[in-house]
Enzyme design. Structure first.
Site, PDB file in Angstrom:
ATOM      1  N   SER A 122       0.812  -1.219   0.000  1.00  0.00           N
ATOM      2  CA  SER A 122       0.000   0.000   0.000  1.00  0.00           C
ATOM      3  C   SER A 122       0.844   1.266   0.000  1.00  0.00           C
ATOM      4  O   SER A 122       2.064   1.247   0.196  1.00  0.00           O
ATOM      5  CB  SER A 122      -0.904   0.011   1.234  1.00  0.00           C
ATOM      6  OG  SER A 122      -0.125   0.248   2.398  1.00  0.00           O
ATOM      7  N   CYS A 123       0.178   2.388  -0.173  1.00  0.00           N
ATOM      8  CA  CYS A 123       0.842   3.689  -0.175  1.00  0.00           C
ATOM      9  C   CYS A 123       1.558   3.958   1.137  1.00  0.00           C
ATOM     10  O   CYS A 123       2.706   4.421   1.151  1.00  0.00           O
ATOM     11  CB  CYS A 123      -0.169   4.789  -0.467  1.00  0.00           C
ATOM     12  SG  CYS A 123      -1.646   4.737   0.583  1.00  0.00           S
ATOM     13  N   HIS A 148      -0.471  -1.795   9.545  1.00  0.00           N
ATOM     14  CA  HIS A 148       0.648  -1.249   8.780  1.00  0.00           C
ATOM     15  C   HIS A 148       1.992  -1.845   9.198  1.00  0.00           C
ATOM     16  O   HIS A 148       2.848  -2.103   8.346  1.00  0.00           O
ATOM     17  CB  HIS A 148       0.671   0.273   8.920  1.00  0.00           C
ATOM     18  CG  HIS A 148      -0.624   0.913   8.544  1.00  0.00           C
ATOM     19  ND1 HIS A 148      -1.618   1.170   9.479  1.00  0.00           N
ATOM     20  CD2 HIS A 148      -1.112   1.317   7.342  1.00  0.00           C
ATOM     21  CE1 HIS A 148      -2.651   1.729   8.868  1.00  0.00           C
ATOM     22  NE2 HIS A 148      -2.381   1.825   7.579  1.00  0.00           N
TER      23      HIS A 148
END
Length: 340
Positions: free
Chosen positions: A140-141, A195
């Site tokens: 992901s970003c 994350h």
């Protein structure tokens, strides 16, 4: 020249298509859409061959007056690799039901789980691991941004412990369905957020050393990270130098007007970037500090575009077009017009 098919010409897909089209060693042989909207029409106007992602909907494009070359099944056999730009969870289904069925290599995006593909890709950390593989997830970003800054820190000191607070944008600018509009939302309310484990999927040596928490705030422009990293020993000058040497990281000064994500995006506009994309992440230079070997800094992530050059590098790795990750990064950056 390799043939690249973009399955899902949306927020990520249209950007990857434009990035691939700028390279001299790959070409876009087609893009797909599920419905005949303005993005589909613009894809054709830009010269991309358009295909219906869902065969049963081909007639909808024809009825809307949007030229369509055929369906996904008509073009996929011509592809050396597919970049999947489908929404979360759809990418996994496409991998299992379409790409594996046709025996074509594929990149799925960060909304899917790490276990859905053979490995997780970042240009700096896992290029070699993904070299020649068939099915890879492009993280992901947020994970991409964290991997870049961890690479910079790791280049001058061992990372002993990383703690990151992610302040996430509520929605992309074109999204009218997602919020919040007037709240700060823990997302998730539990710690760690996903994350940290996602970073570990790229950097296994950080297992047990990274902790993340995240909140969503009412903005659409960028994410922001507040980073705290215990190291084996470093100083501010070393970190500033490491950030300057790491590809796709810009160090910007608040004293020069970069005092918010809004001014960073204005900078991207003034650079003439398409869709005001900032493929590089931005670190506020004044935020960089080192106290007792612990590194502190804040960085901003343009959620729609920082993963785009990584997709191009991932294509080269999977198709064994370039064995040196730094050479691929340099080639991609030059073609896309990135600053560094």
């Amino acid at each position: 020249m390799v043939n690249v098919l973009i399955n899902g010409y949306g927020s990520i897909g249209k950007r990857v298509a434009d990035a691939v089209a700028k390279q001299d060693d790959m070409k876009v042989i087609g893009v797909t859409k599920t419905k005949p909207d303005f993005e589909a029409r613009m894809a054709v106007e830009k010269g991309y061959k358009l295909f219906a992602a869902i065969p049963e909907r081909k007639h909808l494009f024809e009825e809307a007056g949007i030229p369509v070359e055929g369906t996904l099944d008509d073009i996929i056999e011509d592809a050396d690799i597919v970049v999947d730009g489908a929404p979360k969870k759809i990418g996994k289904a496409n991998l299992e039901n379409v790409y594996k069925k046709h025996g074509v290599k594929a990149i799925i995006q960060g909304g899917e789980k790490a276990g859905d593909a053979q490995d997780s890709f970042n240009s700096l950390w896992s290029y070699d691991r993904c070299y020649g593989k068939d099915y890879i997830r492009l993280v992901s970003c947020n994970t991409t941004g964290l991997c870049r800054s961890m690479y910079a820190i790791n280049s001058v000191a061992d990372i002993l412990k990383a703690r990151i607070v992610l302040i996430r944008r509520a929605a992309d600018p074109n999204d009218v369905k997602t919020g919040p509009v007037n709240a700060i939302v823990p997302n998730p309310v539990t710690v760690p957020s996903h994350h940290g484990p996602d970073v570990v999927s790229v950097i296994p040596e950080l297992d047990g050393k990274i902790m993340t928490s995240a909140v969503i705030v009412p903005t659409t422009l960028m994410h922001m990270h507040s980073i705290m990293v215990e190291t084996s020993g470093t100083n501010r000058d070393e970190i500033i130098d490491a950030l300057a040497k790491t590809p796709r990281i810009l160090t910007l000064k608040a004293s020069e007007g970069f005092d918010s994500t809004a001014t960073i995006i204005e900078y991207a506009r003034d650079l003439g970037r398409s869709r005001y994309d900032l493929n590089e992440i931005a670190v506020w230079e004044e935020s960089v500090n080192v106290v007792d070997n612990e590194v502190y800094m804040m960085q901003a992530i343009h959620q729609e575009s920082d993963v785009i050059p990584e997709n191009v590098d991932c294509i080269r790795a999977m198709l064994e077009m370039e064995s040196d990750n730094l050479k691929s990064i340099e080639k991609t950056n030059k073609a896309m017009g990135l600053i560094k």
